[in-house]
Design an enzyme around this catalytic site. Structure first.
Site, PDB file in Angstrom:
ATOM      1  N   CYS A  49     -64.520 -50.364  -0.801  1.00  0.00           N
ATOM      2  CA  CYS A  49     -64.529 -51.957  -0.228  1.00  0.00           C
ATOM      3  C   CYS A  49     -65.718 -51.459  -2.374  1.00  0.00           C
ATOM      4  CB  CYS A  49     -65.969 -51.924  -0.199  1.00  0.00           C
ATOM      5  SG  CYS A  49     -65.105 -52.765   1.769  1.00  0.00           S
ATOM      6  N   CYS A  52     -63.499 -52.508  -5.963  1.00  0.00           N
ATOM      7  CA  CYS A  52     -63.742 -53.395  -6.303  1.00  0.00           C
ATOM      8  C   CYS A  52     -65.088 -54.309  -6.536  1.00  0.00           C
ATOM      9  CB  CYS A  52     -62.777 -54.130  -5.806  1.00  0.00           C
ATOM     10  SG  CYS A  52     -60.876 -53.932  -5.902  1.00  0.00           S
ATOM     11  N   HIS A  53     -65.941 -54.104  -6.320  1.00  0.00           N
ATOM     12  CA  HIS A  53     -67.577 -54.817  -6.019  1.00  0.00           C
ATOM     13  C   HIS A  53     -68.276 -54.084  -6.420  1.00  0.00           C
ATOM     14  CE1 HIS A  53     -65.551 -58.575  -3.223  1.00  0.00           C
ATOM     15  NE2 HIS A  53     -65.109 -57.176  -2.276  1.00  0.00           N
ATOM     16  N   MET A  90     -58.446 -61.213  -2.737  1.00  0.00           N
ATOM     17  CA  MET A  90     -58.976 -60.164  -1.877  1.00  0.00           C
ATOM     18  C   MET A  90     -58.418 -60.044  -0.218  1.00  0.00           C
ATOM     19  SD  MET A  90     -62.504 -58.700   0.405  1.00  0.00           S
ATOM     20  CE  MET A  90     -62.736 -57.764   2.158  1.00  0.00           C
ATOM     21  N   HIS A 333     -59.837 -51.764 -17.168  1.00  0.00           N
ATOM     22  CA  HIS A 333     -58.839 -51.084 -15.947  1.00  0.00           C
ATOM     23  C   HIS A 333     -58.271 -49.175 -16.270  1.00  0.00           C
ATOM     24  CE1 HIS A 333     -58.797 -50.405 -11.449  1.00  0.00           C
ATOM     25  NE2 HIS A 333     -57.307 -49.972 -11.945  1.00  0.00           N
ATOM     26  N   HIS A 375     -51.867 -54.435 -14.592  1.00  0.00           N
ATOM     27  CA  HIS A 375     -52.541 -53.345 -14.046  1.00  0.00           C
ATOM     28  C   HIS A 375     -50.862 -52.313 -13.830  1.00  0.00           C
ATOM     29  CE1 HIS A 375     -53.044 -49.920 -11.460  1.00  0.00           C
ATOM     30  NE2 HIS A 375     -53.695 -49.867 -10.946  1.00  0.00           N
TER      31      HIS A 375
END
Lengths: 543, 543
Positions: A49, A52-53, A90, A333, A375
């Protein structure tokens, strides 16, 4: 439903964080977990997790998950989101996590996030290991193979890198690396001082656990792993300086980059990336998303995800270190250079932009509006009949490829403007082509339907039309991703993950004829093969 | 014993930190305070202790005061140390704090330190105020005074700056500034674009509370304060760019520097200074000790105390900001340029070194071993018959002045080597001279004996001998500090603090004839006058 199995390297990661004094959270007002379950769940969160978080759960590509946000949602709603995902992007995790794990994760994110420890340069130095002394390095390859057509392949869930002979398709060896290696990079052709014939010989892996490994492709298979160190608890990217002297790796936690001696991997310099984002808010978890080496400057390029700062780091003098910080957009990214090596093109995914910096003037050149959540992975550059030189990216957020002009000198009218877009069946992660190819390949890993997720699409550089959708696998639970050409551009290698049996060698690489687009070969016995790096193409920037 | 009285600005500071959400500490295992007393004591600690020990109490010039260190000492021993000081350099505070305050401080430092909040660029912008619109700035001085011989004088405990006419010795006005202003800087002669006759007109103050004020010396006294902002909760230094466009100020907390528009004080750019020290340990409280503007480069010099990093910040392009970070030694404090403006000489006090950086090559030039805890204040440069151009510093740790050669081009054999040392009666904080003077002046503020603390010493540039010890004041509780010459170098102004009645206008400035060393004048009615800045000398670098 199967539980995840974690390899030794993951246990090492957990121990590493625990012994380094990770502070466990004081229970919040909401639900709590036992100390044992808290630690297990903390590790699960970190592995699946945090990317991303964020470890501190402030949010990045994913939403903020601090108790102020999660307590109002409550246990039941959070479990549903984790299990089935959301429209907002998500993923669903009901095929990967057990019901118990989902329950615990939902509770965990309602508790205060534990703050992981720092890591000093002295600690990093203590992790450095020499497996083969530099004085014992061979002076020529110790095998008769065509090592410049080797593929170095990340086996994500095994914590290994497979070395595959591109000529014979044999897996030569599996080398123990860090957990879930994200990127592997080798020395490149550059205004280089190290012997020309050695370029591409040494490869450096960075594990998600911050472990750095050095691979010598001239060695016999059992001795290819020559050195190791660890520069963070959580990391993503690595690069080698143009002069071959330094390796640089970027940490997610601690948020910093570390410059190491490329021969011994001895950590020499650590620089924090904590700082202010483009709006002027302080970001503690300012993670290094990506690191590259400039092909024409004595510089590293360091992209800091949460701050939107593109750092150009001059490696000529580490004691008097000059860094230019170019404010761009959040959240940075991954990216790639244009064919001249002067401009660097990188996704600012949450801003739906491609950011372009000029490494010669050390200034932000342009920000290009593209589709949702760009991306590019390793990216792709080619020549378009109308726009001239172009670059392209896939998107995590929609089935679309954006293509823009990237030749401001020869084609100023098209430069840094969208040239055209190609609609695909599903959102993807990787795009790839080769200068000898008529085609551009994209994957669709982010589409929820197995049929789409298992297919890659190929479009024609001339007509801009999709010429073929290739179903790479039809096996349940499997997905297709990441393309890499062989040395002369006659083959395209595509990875197949076994998502539900990720930690066993049930993944494969499927090799296609780059011209006919027909399947040629299947390389079996690989564990979640992910990024693939062809020595010749990578050292010569053939994209 | 008298309790300290705090002015309005201090209350503002406390409120500022409280409303910004300062997290109060969870009680440790040891002794505790009530919430009210905790907050009062926290403010007292911040005002009187944090400078040396840090807000997070990790230690810097002073020792580490985290509970792990303090709990083993215990309440009684800690109270004694606070009251009577130590041999290690800790001041006595029994004449400043009440017994109750000492008791509470001893308890406070056994509890977990509260972590102060961050400050975003948007918050800073919300603090910006315009008192006189730039379009209404006068085009010539609105008074008939010789403003180039004005002295801008910090009145520390009043939170004001006094403007004194150097010709007539009249106090023209007291301007409301931040609390306990540390430094005031004006525009300097430089390769400047702004009108030559305006150089030295605008002055910028930085309060300990992070408040920045802009003063226009061409205005009538009641309108001299033209703009204000706030860039931190705790700050120490400020500088103006050579082109007069930008003001830069450095924060103790949050640890960052902020570049503002010199006209409006609008904060434009904030850069964190958190990072790694020269040993490679991460420092959260990495405070900006000092900030200067290069007289020959388009650069600011930022000294980060705890990391030992000297930053050269190129202000040509704030969006693509280039910073060279020169690793030197901990803990950096204050410094001054050599006469050519190329080399910057700064104290790394806990390392007993003067650090020299070359602002042209942007490299560390040299580190000179000097006596204990060097502290040059504004510093002094002059010509020595044998060594050629030299610089000198006083020391907090002993009664000694170290003098080194600082002309590597003309006198390479003497450059960055100790030329000679002068023994004084006591450790001091400030050294000062003028190109027209035969003498160098030093204070002895750090000596515990009133007689020494109240005297400054003067030595001869030719003989290296002390020619006079001047008892500046004999009044109980008063101390002498900080010297500044007037415009033509014929006078030396020395400050007198009233230590026990610090917040009332019972301090003074004593003016001496620079040649005869005789007292000429006393300027009364000043509150703890500290740093004094003569417009002409400061704008022309006459030290």
């Amino acid at each position: 439903m199967k539980k995840l199995k974690f390899g030794l390297s993951v246990i090492g990661l957990a121990i590493g964080m625990a012994t380094a004094g990770v502070s466990t959270a004081a229970p919040a007002k909401g639900p709590t977990l036992s100390e044992k379950v808290f630690e297990e769940t903390s590790l699960l969160y970190f592995q699946r997790c945090a990317g991303c978080h964020g470890v501190l759960r402030k949010g990045a590509t994913g939403k903020n998950l601090e108790p102020e946000s999660t307590l109002t949602k409550g246990q039941v709603r959070l479990e549903k989101i984790i299990a089935y995902g959301t429209e907002g992007g998500m993923n669903n995790f009901d095929d990967i996590f057990s019901k118990e794990q989902i329950k615990n994760l939902a509770t965990f994110i309602q508790m205060e996030p534990p703050v992981p420890p720092e890591m000093s340069l002295a600690q990093m130095k203590s992790f450095t290991k020499e497996f083969v002394a530099p004085k014992d390095y061979p002076t020529k390859p110790l095998h008769g193979r065509n090592w410049k057509n080797f593929f170095v392949v990340i086996e994500r869930d095994a914590g290994t890198a497979a070395i595959i002979d591109g000529d014979t398709k044999e897996i030569i060896t599996h080398i123990n690396t860090g957990y879930a290696v994200h990127v592997i990079k080798g020395t490149e052709h550059h205004k280089t001082e190290h012997p020309k014939d050695e370029v591409g010989r040494f490869w450096y892996t960075i594990g998600r656990d911050g472990k750095v490994n050095k691979i010598d492709l001239w060695q016999t298979p059992e001795k290819m792993l020559v050195a190791e160190t660890k520069m963070a608890y959580d990391a993503r990217d690595i690069a080698v300086s143009g002069d071959g002297k330094y390796v640089i790796a970027g940490g997610y936690w601690p948020p910093h980059f570390v410059i190491m001696d490329a021969v011994t991997l001895d950590p020499l310099k650590v620089v924090s990336t904590r700082g202010y984002n483009t709006k002027g808010d302080y970001i503690n978890e300012a993670r290094v998303a990506a690191i590259y080496t400039s092909p024409i400057q004595s510089s590293f390029i360091v992209a800091v995800k949460e701050t939107g700062q593109m750092l150009q780091v001059d490696y000529n003098d580490l004691d008097n270190l000059t860094i230019t910080s170019m404010a761009s957009a959040e959240f940075l990214h991954d990216g790639f250079f244009d064919p001249t090596g002067r401009y660097f093109q990188i996704a600012a995914n949450a801003s739906n932009k491609m950011v372009v910096i000029d490494t010669k003037t050390r200034k932000l050149e342009k920000m290009i509006d593209v589709a949702k959540l760009p991306h590019p992975g390793p990216g792709a550059n080619w020549i378009d009949e109308e726009c001239g030189p172009v670059g392209g990216t896939t998107h995590l957020g929609e089935g679309s490829v954006s293509i823009w002009g990237n030749d401001p000198i020869g084609h100023p009218d098209q430069a840094w403007k969208l040239c055209y877009e190609v609609e695909t069946d599903g959102p993807g992660v990787f795009i790839r082509t080769h200068e000898t190819s008529d085609y551009v390949w994209v994957d669709q890993l982010k589409h929820p339907e197995p049929e789409v997720q298992q297919s890659v699409q190929v479009f024609d550089k001339k007509t801009h039309e999709i010429v073929k959708t290739i179903r790479v696998t039809e096996e349940e639970g499997k997905a297709a991703l990441h393309m890499e050409f062989n040395d002369d551009g006659t083959e395209v290698w595509v990875s197949v993950w076994n998502r539900v049996d990720a930690s066993n060698p049930t993944g494969e690489i499927v090799v296609y004829d780059a011209k006919t687009l027909e399947e040629k070969h299947r390389i079996k016995g690989l564990t979640t093969p992910t990024g693939k790096f062809n020595v010749y193409n990578r050292m010569n920037h053939k994209t």
